[in-house]
Motif scaffolding. Sequence first.
Motif, PDB file in Angstrom:
ATOM      1  N   SER A  15      44.876  39.074  49.864  1.00 50.48           N
ATOM      2  CA  SER A  15      44.633  39.949  48.720  1.00 50.48           C
ATOM      3  C   SER A  15      43.810  39.158  47.712  1.00 50.48           C
ATOM      4  CB  SER A  15      45.950  40.415  48.087  1.00 50.48           C
ATOM      5  OG  SER A  15      46.703  39.318  47.642  1.00 50.48           O
ATOM      6  N   PRO A  16      42.966  39.840  46.957  1.00 48.73           N
ATOM      7  CA  PRO A  16      42.083  39.100  46.051  1.00 48.73           C
ATOM      8  C   PRO A  16      42.847  38.420  44.932  1.00 48.73           C
ATOM      9  CG  PRO A  16      41.915  41.461  45.658  1.00 48.73           C
ATOM     10  CD  PRO A  16      42.741  41.288  46.894  1.00 48.73           C
ATOM     11  N   GLY A  17      42.426  37.192  44.604  1.00 50.87           N
ATOM     12  CA  GLY A  17      43.008  36.495  43.477  1.00 50.87           C
ATOM     13  C   GLY A  17      42.415  37.003  42.183  1.00 50.87           C
ATOM     14  N   ASN A  18      42.735  36.320  41.102  1.00 47.96           N
ATOM     15  CA  ASN A  18      42.194  36.693  39.799  1.00 47.96           C
ATOM     16  C   ASN A  18      40.718  36.323  39.708  1.00 47.96           C
ATOM     17  OD1 ASN A  18      44.827  37.455  38.830  1.00 47.96           O
ATOM     18  ND2 ASN A  18      45.282  35.286  38.546  1.00 47.96           N
ATOM     19  N   LEU A  19      40.019  36.981  38.805  1.00 52.66           N
ATOM     20  CA  LEU A  19      38.668  36.593  38.409  1.00 52.66           C
ATOM     21  C   LEU A  19      38.825  35.784  37.125  1.00 52.66           C
ATOM     22  CD1 LEU A  19      35.549  36.727  38.489  1.00 52.66           C
ATOM     23  CD2 LEU A  19      35.716  38.912  37.264  1.00 52.66           C
ATOM     24  N   VAL A  20      38.480  34.490  37.176  1.00 56.17           N
ATOM     25  CA  VAL A  20      38.739  33.590  36.056  1.00 56.17           C
ATOM     26  C   VAL A  20      37.414  33.085  35.490  1.00 56.17           C
ATOM     27  CG1 VAL A  20      39.907  31.488  35.302  1.00 56.17           C
ATOM     28  CG2 VAL A  20      40.913  32.887  37.112  1.00 56.17           C
ATOM     29  N   ILE A  21      37.212  33.295  34.204  1.00 56.37           N
ATOM     30  CA  ILE A  21      35.983  32.919  33.519  1.00 56.37           C
ATOM     31  C   ILE A  21      36.250  31.711  32.638  1.00 56.37           C
ATOM     32  CG2 ILE A  21      34.104  33.717  32.032  1.00 56.37           C
ATOM     33  CD1 ILE A  21      34.484  35.377  34.614  1.00 56.37           C
TER      34      ILE A  21
END
Length: 230
Positions: A15-21
């Motif tokens: 499952s996709p992880g977080n998008l972290v900026i």
Amino acid sequence: MGLIVRRDYLPAMSSPGNLVIFDLDGTLTARDTFIPFLLSFYKRRPAPLMRILLLGVPILQFALKRIDNATLKQKFLSAFTKGASRTQIDQHARLFVKHLMATGLRPAALSTLQTHIQNGDLVVLLSASFDFYVPYIAQQLKIHETICTQAEWRDDCLTGRLASPNCHGQRKVELLAALQQRHQGRKVIAYADNISDIPLLLLADDGFLISHSSRAIAKARQLGLSILHW
């Protein structure tokens, strides 16, 4: 848009992880990187002194709000690097980044970054600094994607102009919105330090201000953002 560099460090996930900026200057690093880059490059390749002295004019104009951040940045880029070859810039960028990795990163930021990578999150470095050194920083830190400001080249020499919009302020918000569209379904977590980054942090699901500025902290608290003291 700005330079986009993608790398293949991201592991396959069920499952996709977080998008972290992550912002760069003052967030991952202890301080700004652009001016130190220019000053250290000047030691290796001195620019005409008059170019440097004349920077007093745009500095005053910026202080009086007669020019914007992008114009001031371009003035500095031109004064210190106009006419420099790609080889000269690249050689210095690699040395500069090597030194930065040894002395210039915030330990707490580095630990947080490494945790996100180990958790399988997709990490993006979103920086207003330039494409001739920011991707090298991302490469060293195993960051998956880099978006930063592009400098203009002609005949393999810097012209001293920007080749893309300055990845600063509202432009970062637009870039994050595009990332959210491309990575739908991922929770967005963002870390940045400047008061100009607060709209970016508000767009994220979880936005964290890394700042010691009382003005920025007061505004962030008023808007319900979390504060980290790295």
